[in-house]
Design an enzyme around this catalytic site. Structure first.
Site, mmCIF file in Angstrom:
data_model
loop_
_atom_site.group_PDB
_atom_site.id
_atom_site.type_symbol
_atom_site.label_atom_id
_atom_site.label_comp_id
_atom_site.label_asym_id
_atom_site.label_seq_id
_atom_site.Cartn_x
_atom_site.Cartn_y
_atom_site.Cartn_z
ATOM 1 N N LYS A 68 0.860 -1.288 -0.030
ATOM 2 C CA LYS A 68 -0.138 -0.060 -0.094
ATOM 3 C C LYS A 68 1.039 1.241 0.208
ATOM 4 O O LYS A 68 0.699 2.129 -0.702
ATOM 5 C CB LYS A 68 -0.795 -0.117 1.165
ATOM 6 C CG LYS A 68 -1.918 -1.134 1.393
ATOM 7 C CD LYS A 68 -2.724 -1.270 2.668
ATOM 8 C CE LYS A 68 -2.108 -1.106 3.948
ATOM 9 N NZ LYS A 68 -1.214 -2.298 4.275
ATOM 10 N N ARG A 84 -9.550 0.545 9.172
ATOM 11 C CA ARG A 84 -9.197 -0.657 9.503
ATOM 12 C C ARG A 84 -10.009 -1.686 10.385
ATOM 13 O O ARG A 84 -10.017 -2.830 10.424
ATOM 14 C CB ARG A 84 -7.943 -0.854 10.367
ATOM 15 C CG ARG A 84 -6.604 -1.095 9.233
ATOM 16 C CD ARG A 84 -5.658 -0.907 10.438
ATOM 17 N NE ARG A 84 -4.285 -1.592 10.080
ATOM 18 C CZ ARG A 84 -3.409 -1.083 9.473
ATOM 19 N NH1 ARG A 84 -3.208 0.398 9.140
ATOM 20 N NH2 ARG A 84 -2.164 -1.591 9.008
ATOM 21 N N ARG A 108 11.980 -5.649 4.470
ATOM 22 C CA ARG A 108 11.786 -4.148 4.221
ATOM 23 C C ARG A 108 12.701 -3.418 5.118
ATOM 24 O O ARG A 108 12.910 -3.601 6.273
ATOM 25 C CB ARG A 108 10.428 -4.051 4.730
ATOM 26 C CG ARG A 108 10.028 -2.456 4.689
ATOM 27 C CD ARG A 108 8.526 -1.959 4.978
ATOM 28 N NE ARG A 108 7.877 -2.678 5.891
ATOM 29 C CZ ARG A 108 6.518 -2.457 6.098
ATOM 30 N NH1 ARG A 108 5.868 -2.056 5.229
ATOM 31 N NH2 ARG A 108 6.095 -3.323 7.195
ATOM 32 N N ARG A 115 11.704 -1.686 11.089
ATOM 33 C CA ARG A 115 10.468 -1.202 11.734
ATOM 34 C C ARG A 115 10.451 -2.140 13.183
ATOM 35 O O ARG A 115 10.322 -3.289 12.765
ATOM 36 C CB ARG A 115 9.275 -1.260 11.045
ATOM 37 C CG ARG A 115 8.781 0.225 10.311
ATOM 38 C CD ARG A 115 7.731 0.034 9.479
ATOM 39 N NE ARG A 115 6.448 -0.637 10.162
ATOM 40 C CZ ARG A 115 5.086 -0.563 9.324
ATOM 41 N NH1 ARG A 115 5.326 0.000 8.104
ATOM 42 N NH2 ARG A 115 4.277 -1.113 9.797
ATOM 43 N N ARG A 172 -0.010 -9.382 13.263
ATOM 44 C CA ARG A 172 -0.544 -8.431 12.085
ATOM 45 C C ARG A 172 -1.501 -8.956 11.234
ATOM 46 O O ARG A 172 -2.490 -8.192 10.864
ATOM 47 C CB ARG A 172 0.478 -7.414 11.541
ATOM 48 C CG ARG A 172 0.898 -6.558 12.590
ATOM 49 C CD ARG A 172 2.359 -5.760 12.325
ATOM 50 N NE ARG A 172 2.203 -5.043 11.002
ATOM 51 C CZ ARG A 172 3.235 -4.802 10.548
ATOM 52 N NH1 ARG A 172 4.479 -5.347 10.806
ATOM 53 N NH2 ARG A 172 3.004 -3.884 9.303
HETATM 54 P P1 AP5 Z 1 4.829 -1.569 1.529
HETATM 55 O O1 AP5 Z 1 4.423 -0.627 0.710
HETATM 56 O O2 AP5 Z 1 5.714 -0.991 2.823
HETATM 57 O O3 AP5 Z 1 3.592 -2.429 2.367
HETATM 58 P P2 AP5 Z 1 2.480 -1.648 3.023
HETATM 59 O O4 AP5 Z 1 1.097 -2.339 2.629
HETATM 60 O O5 AP5 Z 1 2.280 -0.288 3.128
HETATM 61 O O6 AP5 Z 1 2.522 -2.375 4.576
HETATM 62 P P3 AP5 Z 1 2.659 -1.915 5.964
HETATM 63 O O7 AP5 Z 1 3.313 -2.826 6.760
HETATM 64 O O8 AP5 Z 1 3.338 -0.370 6.157
HETATM 65 O O9 AP5 Z 1 1.308 -1.778 6.507
HETATM 66 P P4 AP5 Z 1 0.516 -1.809 7.665
HETATM 67 O O10 AP5 Z 1 -0.599 -2.019 7.194
HETATM 68 O O11 AP5 Z 1 0.669 -3.148 8.607
HETATM 69 O O12 AP5 Z 1 1.370 -1.027 8.543
HETATM 70 P P5 AP5 Z 1 0.897 0.560 8.953
HETATM 71 O O13 AP5 Z 1 1.941 1.413 8.991
HETATM 72 O O14 AP5 Z 1 -0.384 0.939 8.409
HETATM 73 O O15 AP5 Z 1 5.558 -3.067 1.137
HETATM 74 C C1 AP5 Z 1 6.180 -3.962 2.044
HETATM 75 C C2 AP5 Z 1 7.509 -4.303 1.618
HETATM 76 O O16 AP5 Z 1 7.323 -5.085 0.474
HETATM 77 C C3 AP5 Z 1 8.502 -3.271 1.257
HETATM 78 O O17 AP5 Z 1 9.882 -3.556 1.606
HETATM 79 C C4 AP5 Z 1 8.495 -2.940 -0.103
HETATM 80 O O18 AP5 Z 1 9.384 -2.386 -0.789
HETATM 81 C C5 AP5 Z 1 8.080 -4.311 -0.976
HETATM 82 N N1 AP5 Z 1 7.236 -4.486 -1.845
HETATM 83 C C6 AP5 Z 1 6.158 -3.447 -2.235
HETATM 84 N N2 AP5 Z 1 5.673 -3.875 -3.272
HETATM 85 C C7 AP5 Z 1 6.334 -5.194 -3.657
HETATM 86 C C8 AP5 Z 1 6.121 -5.966 -4.860
HETATM 87 N N3 AP5 Z 1 5.191 -5.645 -5.750
HETATM 88 N N4 AP5 Z 1 6.991 -6.835 -5.105
HETATM 89 C C9 AP5 Z 1 7.982 -7.163 -4.192
HETATM 90 N N5 AP5 Z 1 8.161 -6.326 -3.017
HETATM 91 C C10 AP5 Z 1 7.395 -5.354 -2.968
HETATM 92 O O19 AP5 Z 1 0.415 0.159 10.510
HETATM 93 C C11 AP5 Z 1 1.229 -0.259 11.645
HETATM 94 C C12 AP5 Z 1 0.397 -0.164 12.824
HETATM 95 O O20 AP5 Z 1 -0.018 0.881 13.178
HETATM 96 C C13 AP5 Z 1 -0.651 -1.406 12.589
HETATM 97 O O21 AP5 Z 1 -0.103 -2.731 13.084
HETATM 98 C C14 AP5 Z 1 -1.819 -0.761 14.021
HETATM 99 O O22 AP5 Z 1 -0.873 -1.023 15.240
HETATM 100 C C15 AP5 Z 1 -1.512 0.580 13.840
HETATM 101 N N6 AP5 Z 1 -2.440 1.330 12.921
HETATM 102 C C16 AP5 Z 1 -2.183 1.716 11.976
HETATM 103 N N7 AP5 Z 1 -3.252 2.192 11.121
HETATM 104 C C17 AP5 Z 1 -4.399 1.731 12.128
HETATM 105 C C18 AP5 Z 1 -5.820 2.065 12.151
HETATM 106 N N8 AP5 Z 1 -6.398 2.358 11.075
HETATM 107 N N9 AP5 Z 1 -6.546 1.359 13.060
HETATM 108 C C19 AP5 Z 1 -5.701 0.873 14.140
HETATM 109 N N10 AP5 Z 1 -4.443 0.762 14.202
HETATM 110 C C20 AP5 Z 1 -3.694 1.379 12.956
#
Ligand code: AP5
Length: 215
Positions: free
Chosen positions: A13, A88, A127, A160, A171
């Site tokens: 994402k 979410r 990552r 991270r 997660r």
């Molecule tokens: P990346 O693009 O970083 O993936 P992402 O989907 O953004 O993953 P996140 O881990 O950031 O999402 P998340 O939803 O768990 O975390 P968030 O920060 O929102 O890609 C991942 C890796 O793959 C990278 O290394 C990239 O280079 C690689 N990649 C990408 N595309 C690729 C491809 N096509 N092929 C190969 N490699 C590829 O949330 C973190 C925490 O915050 C949550 O666990 C929760 O505790 C809290 N939180 C956040 N939002 C909320 C909410 N709305 N409600 C409650 N808690 C929340």
């Protein structure tokens, strides 16, 4: 364009939101990044959120809804925005509909990026993220030009806290239980668009463009 990016942790994402931001010239609202900023500034919200995030759990709805509400009020979303990682849960989705109603705005598309759990674990374990601008890299699939340094802002690349394998598994479990019901929620609203998130970053980007009709 008002877009929600839905998908498991590590589905890509954050990676894909960068090109969407440039394509539509609209801001990205990433609740994960907003929370990490609060943690690094040691705010009260950051202190409360950290314990949930380190365990791979969702931060309570009321904290997240308040965070997004104040972010939307900043006034830079009049032409649209990309919501990355919000909503979410069903209560967050209902709260978002209410917030947007008040602002006389509506979501155009909810883009679900689908990636199997095994691929997710491989992606997240490789990552690194920029400690300054939060840009995301991968040791094999999306490598920085100068080792350990962000291509965009020259910030330091770090792992991270919640990217340890056990936390990633938690997660994913939380995603399947609490977030995947949003697929049905947005299907009923006629806003859901599916994209296969497996493949090269560029390939996924092309599928997204096609799905949004912006080829
Ligand atoms: P990346 O693009 O970083 O993936 P992402 O989907 O953004 O993953 P996140 O881990 O950031 O999402 P998340 O939803 O768990 O975390 P968030 O920060 O929102 O890609 C991942 C890796 O793959 C990278 O290394 C990239 O280079 C690689 N990649 C990408 N595309 C690729 C491809 N096509 N092929 C190969 N490699 C590829 O949330 C973190 C925490 O915050 C949550 O666990 C929760 O505790 C809290 N939180 C956040 N939002 C909320 C909410 N709305 N409600 C409650 N808690 C929340």
């Amino acid at each position: 364009m008002r877009l929600i990016l839905l998908g498991a942790p590590g589905a890509g994402k954050g990676t894909q939101s960068e090109f969407l931001m440039k394509l539509f010239n609209i801001p990205i609202i990433s609740t994960g990044n907003l929370l990490r900023e609060n943690i690094s500034k040691n705010t009260t919200l950051g202190q409360r959120a950290k314990e949930y995030m380190d365990e791979g759990k969702l931060v309570p709805d009321e904290l997240i809804i308040e965070l997004v509400k104040s972010r939307l009020e900043q006034g830079d979303c009049d032409n649209g925005m990309i919501l990355d990682g919000f909503p979410r849960t069903i209560p967050q989705a209902i709260a978002l509909d209410e917030m947007l109603d008040e602002l006389e705005m509506a979501i155009n598309y909810v883009l679900e990026v689908e990636v199997p759990d095994e691929t997710i674990i491989e992606r997240v374990s490789g990552r690194t993220v920029c400690s300054s601008c939060s840009a995301s890299y991968h040791k094999v699939y999306n490598v920085e030009a100068v080792v350990g340094t962000c291509d965009k802002c020259e910030g330091e690349l770090v792992q991270r806290n919640d990217d340890k394998e056990e936390t990633v598994k938690k997660r994913l479990e939380v995603y399947h239980e609490q977030t995947s019901p949003l697929v049905g929620f947005y299907e009923k609203q006629g806003k859901l668009v599916h994209v296969d998130g497996v493949g090269l970053v560029n390939e996924v980007r092309e599928r997204i463009k096609k799905a949004l009709g912006v080829e």
